[in-house]
Structure formats: structure tokens, C-alpha cells
Design an enzyme around this catalytic site. Structure first.
Site, PDB file in Angstrom:
ATOM      1  N   CYS A  79       0.717  -1.107   0.010  1.00  0.00           N
ATOM      2  CA  CYS A  79      -0.511  -0.038   0.202  1.00  0.00           C
ATOM      3  C   CYS A  79       0.693   1.742  -0.098  1.00  0.00           C
ATOM      4  CB  CYS A  79      -1.448  -0.316   0.991  1.00  0.00           C
ATOM      5  SG  CYS A  79      -1.950   1.286   1.206  1.00  0.00           S
ATOM      6  N   CYS A  94      -1.314   1.960  -3.389  1.00  0.00           N
ATOM      7  CA  CYS A  94      -2.302   2.786  -2.782  1.00  0.00           C
ATOM      8  C   CYS A  94      -2.146   3.838  -3.085  1.00  0.00           C
ATOM      9  CB  CYS A  94      -2.984   2.133  -2.439  1.00  0.00           C
ATOM     10  SG  CYS A  94      -3.783   0.538  -1.177  1.00  0.00           S
TER      11      CYS A  94
END
Ligand code: NDP
Length: 460
Positions: free
Chosen positions: A42, A47
Site C-alpha cells: 500500500c 495505493c
């Protein structure tokens, strides 16, 4: 029996860090091994950098709109190097925070790869040190997978490399029409890269509501992405600085870079799970029960390595439930129902609940409310981008089963809508909520008319 640690976690990503910090906060002796950087996919290669790249590319698109609002700016120039430098500084900062927070909670962080040597035994690969642990948590995440039968892997990028790519290619071919393919198609075309997206299905984003798929598909094309469907990669060759992407239908796409985005797989290979007797499924995912327990009493797993719902907040909640259950005497199962999710396409997608197709299959009689419109902001800019909003309602009790939005701020809107849907809101609850004007989201509470499929043209 005494152990070196009460918990040894493999992987300092979202799930591993949350579980380890909570366990350490109880006074348990906790160690975490991370072969890459704290923060995991992430923070380091997922992300967070992706969203920064979306922001960077959207600025490019909004420059075209400035004039309509009276702003006069000189010729714009995009410096990818300076953006990458700023973005990676921020990622370094965040990764540092993850490592610091772990240590401050009392956990020990080993910055090297760890493998299992038994149900209670872990070995650090570089230093060769071994430790015993009462419990072992596998939180090693996932990694890009490669589709069977496609040749030329050495000439192709994965999403991991996209966050360091410099200079930008002039022509990019992306294989895969899922989250990563669609998001990078938007990012790269926003940077001015001539982008082709190739997917084997008839539309991008298989599994999403058909209206959402069609809308995103059309918006990609409208933004200048060439979308080829019903075809895929056969092999990729390199010719000097160019790549030749041979398609399954015989066509050859000549480009500067190729991105393969055909899914991710659990990162379990070589972890020693077989040695410890931990069961894996046919995709290599660690098999767990609702409490994230494996078939081996001392071994647990959370996050993408279990291939349940592969999203950061889910890994965090699974890690939290594990720590509550095992270290805080609070047995907890994370509820995987109604998880809101987003695709950071341009415009982005926000979804909670069932698609129309799933709802019809599972619940039979349903009502559909949907609207498409141009956002107010674009009335001046002339941009033809459309917003899609759709509510799926169960007919017999009026319960909202799904909400789908494609448009500016859709992920932000859907996060709030998800609370109502999770609480079991009915369409009548939506209707009695007063609109907030002027906003895009107000359409969610003003859709009055049920949608009915267009009638087939009657025979003359
Ligand atoms: P997805 O599963 O989303 O999409 C994979 C794409 O590759 C699909 O178009 C699929 O086609 C295609 N594909 C898969 N296997 C083959 C094959 N053998 N031959 C041809 N085509 C193939 O994977 P991504 O890599 O895009 O993303 C991985 C995961 O990462 C996501 O599922 C999600 O969990 C997570 N993620 C989440 C994000 C977010 O929350 N915004 C952003 C990025 C990733 P078909 O549809 O026909 O199966």
C-alpha cells in the site's frame, strides 16, 4: 515451553503492522520481519504512490479547463522527475513512520526476509538467525502475477516498476482491464503518453456492475485511451528500444513500454509454509478460517496472502481482529460484507454492495434507480465527462443492496454512503434525507423514478 517471542510476524505491511502493534501494546514480545520496506504494498508500491500519480495526471487534464474559469496561464510543462522525487520523499516519510510506530509499540523490526522452519520456528535469511515464537503471523502480501503462456516477461513492466518509471514512454501498452490496468491507463494518458489498454473480456472491470463497466470503458476511450477487447498478449519481444507486443489475434503493437496488469497472487512461494505443514489453496493462498487461523495451531495469516478481499483496510481489520482474538481476550471475526471499494480511474468509481446482476441473481425482484448527468463544473469547461449514479434496491423490503458511482469524488462519497448501506438503509431512508445543494452527491437522494429497460422496438 519458553519462546523467544510471543508473536513473530512476517511482513510489515498494513495487516502485519496493525496486528503487531496491537499485540505489542499488551506487553507481548513481538518481532516483525520485512524483506523490503515497512508499509508494504500500500505505502511503497500501491495505493499511496498510485493516488499521487492520479493527482499528478489530473492536474494535466485540469489545465485545459482553467481558461473557462478566467485563468490565463503560460505554456505548461510537466517535469516527471521532480514529481517522482517529491512523491518518493513522501513515501520514505510514511515508510519511516510505519517502522517507527512499530518500534515505539515495543515490537522488534528485522529488516530482512524471514522463512518458516517449523510451526514455531522462523529463520532470518540473510543473517541466518533463528527464533522460536508462540504464534507466527503470515502477512507477506501479494505480488504481480504473470499469465500462463505469455512469452517475454523480461521485457515487460509490472505495477511495481511503474512508480519509478523515468523517462515516461511515448507509447505504452497495458495488458489487463482490472483495477491496475484501468488506473494506469488514466494516469499515463493524463501524462500525455499514447496509451493502449488490451483486455480479454468485452469490457474493462469484469465483476463490476455492467453500467459501471460501460461508463468507465467509454470514459477511457473519450480520454484518448485506445481500448482493445476480446484479445490478449501472446508474447512480447524487444527490438532495440522498442517493444513488440504480439497479440493473440496476430496483430503486433509497437510501443516503448509494456505493463502487465493481469492480477496479483499471494506471496507465499519459498516462505517455508509447506515445511511447517500450513495448507495452501491452488492459488498459493494461505487457507484460513474466519479467525485467520491456519490448519497449524500456532500459525495465522491476514491480508492479501490469504486472498480473501485484497484491499488495505481489509488487511488492517483482519490484523486487528487477530490481535484482539489472540492477545486481548476478545474473539473477533472481521465482517467481509459490504466493503466499500474504489477504482481510481478518471473519473473514479466508488461502489458498495451488489451490482444489478448480482442482486438479480441473489434476490430476484429488484428495482433500479439510475441517472447520468454532466457535473456542474463542466458546464463552463465544455468537458463531456458524465457522472453515473445507480442504486440497487430489493423490491420486497425496499432495502438498498448496492450503490455505484462513477464521477468526481466518487470514493469520498461512497465511504459515507457505505455507513448507511451497512446500517441497512432503505430507499425510503435515502429519499427522506434532505439534499445538499449544489453537489454531485445530492442526486443520491433525489432519484425518484424507477428505471425500466427500454422497450424493444415494436414491429411495423
Ligand atoms: P484484477 O483482478 O483487478 O484484473 C486483472 C485483469 O487481468 C483482468 O482484466 C483480467 O481479465 C485479466 N487477466 C487475468 N488473468 C489473465 C489471463 N491469464 N489472460 C488474460 N487476461 C487475464 O487485477 P489487477 O492486477 O488489476 O489488480 C490486482 C488486485 O489488486 C485487485 O484485484 C485489487 O484487489 C487490488 N487493487 C486494488 C486497487 C484499489 O482498491 N483501487 C488498485 C489496484 C489494485 P478478466 O477480467 O477477463 O478476468
Amino acid at each position: 515451553m519458553t519462546f523467544d517471542f510471543d508473536l513473530f510476524t512476517i511482513g510489515a505491511g498494513s495487516g502485519g503492522v496493525r496486528a503487531s502493534r496491537l499485540a505489542a501494546s499488551t506487553g507481548a514480545r513481538v518481532a516483525v520481519a520485512e524483506e523490503s520496506r515497512a508499509g508494504g504494498t500500500c505505502v511503497v508500491r500501491g495505493c499511496i504512490p498510485k493516488k499521487y500519480m492520479v493527482y499528478a495526471s489530473e492536474f494535466g487534464r485540469s489545465i485545459d479547463h482553467l481558461g473557462a474559469y478566467g485563468w490565463r496561464v503560460g505554456p505548461a510543462h510537466y517535469d516527471h522527475r521532480s514529481f517522482l522525487t517529491a512523491m518518493h520523499q513522501e513515501i520514505d516519510r510514511l515508510s519511516g513512520i510505519y517502522a517507527r510506530n512499530l518500534r515505539q509499540s515495543g515490537a522488534e523490526l528485522f529488516e530482512e526476509r524471514a522463512v518458516l522452519e517449523g510451526p514455531n520456528q522462523v529463520r532470518l535469511v540473510q543473517s541466518g538467525r533463528t527464533f522460536s515464537a508462540r504464534r507466527i503471523l503470515i502477512a507477506a502480501g501479494g505480488r504481480p502475477s504473470w499469465p500462463d503462456g505469455v512469452g517475454g516477461r523480461e521485457h515487460v513492466l509490472t505495477s511495481d516498476e511503474m512508480f519509478h518509471l523515468h523517462p515516461l514512454p511515448e507509447r505504452l501498452v497495458i495488458f489487463g482491464g482490472g483495477y491496475i490496468g484501468v488506473e494506469f491507463a488514466g494516469i499515463m494518458s493524463g501524462f500525455g503518453v499514447e496509451t493502449t489498454l488490451v483486455c480479454r473480456s468485452e469490457r474493462v472491470l469484469r465483476g463490476f456492475d455492467e453500467d459501471v463497466r460501460a461508463h468507465v470503458h467509454d470514459e477511457l476511450a473519450r480520454k484518448g485511451v485506445r481500448v482493445l477487447t476480446g484479445v490478449f498478449a501472446d508474447r512480447i519481444e524487444r527490438r532495440d528500444d522498442e517493444r513488440l507486443a504480439h497479440l493473440t489475434d496476430g496483430r503486433v503493437l509497437v510501443c516503448d513500454q509494456v505493463l502487465m496488469a493481469a492480477g496479483r497472487e499471494p506471496y507465499t512461494h519459498g516462505l517455508g509454509l509447506e515445511t511447517a505443514g500450513v495448507a495452501l489453496d491452488r492459488h498459493g493462498a494461505v487457507v484460513v478460517d474466519a479467525y485467520s487461523r491456519t490448519n497449524v495451531e500456532s500459525v495465522f495469516a491476514v491480508g492479501d496472502v490469504t486472498n480473501r478481499v485484497n484491499l488495505t483496510p481489509v488487511a488492517i481489520r483482519e490484523g486487528q481482529a487477530f490481535a484482539w482474538s489472540e492477545f486481548m481476550n476478545r474473539p473477533t471475526v472481521f465482517d467481509h460484507e459490504l466493503i466499500p471499494h474504489a477504482v481510481f480511474a478518471q473519473p473514479p468509481v466508488g461502489v458498495v454492495g451488489l451490482s444489478e446482476e448480482e442482486a438479480r441473481r441473489l434476490h430476484g425482484e429488484i428495482d433500479i434507480y439510475k441517472t447520468r448527468f454532466r457535473p456542474m463544473k463542466d458546464m463552463l469547461t465544455g468537458d463531456e465527462e458524465r457522472v453515473l449514479m445507480k442504486i440497487v434496491v430489493r423490491q420486497h423490503d425496499d432495502r438498498v443492496l448496492g450503490v455505484h458511482i462513477v464521477g468526481p469524488d466518487a470514493p469520498e462519497i461512497i465511504q459515507a454512503v457505505a455507513i448507511a448501506v451497512k446500517m441497512g438503509a432503505s430507499k425510503a431512508d435515502f429519499d427522506r434525507t434532505c439534499a445538499l445543494h449544489p453537489s454531485i452527491a445530492e442526486e443520491l437522494v433525489t432519484m425518484k423514478d424507477k428505471w425500466s429497460p427500454p422497450k424493444a422496438a415494436s414491429a411495423v
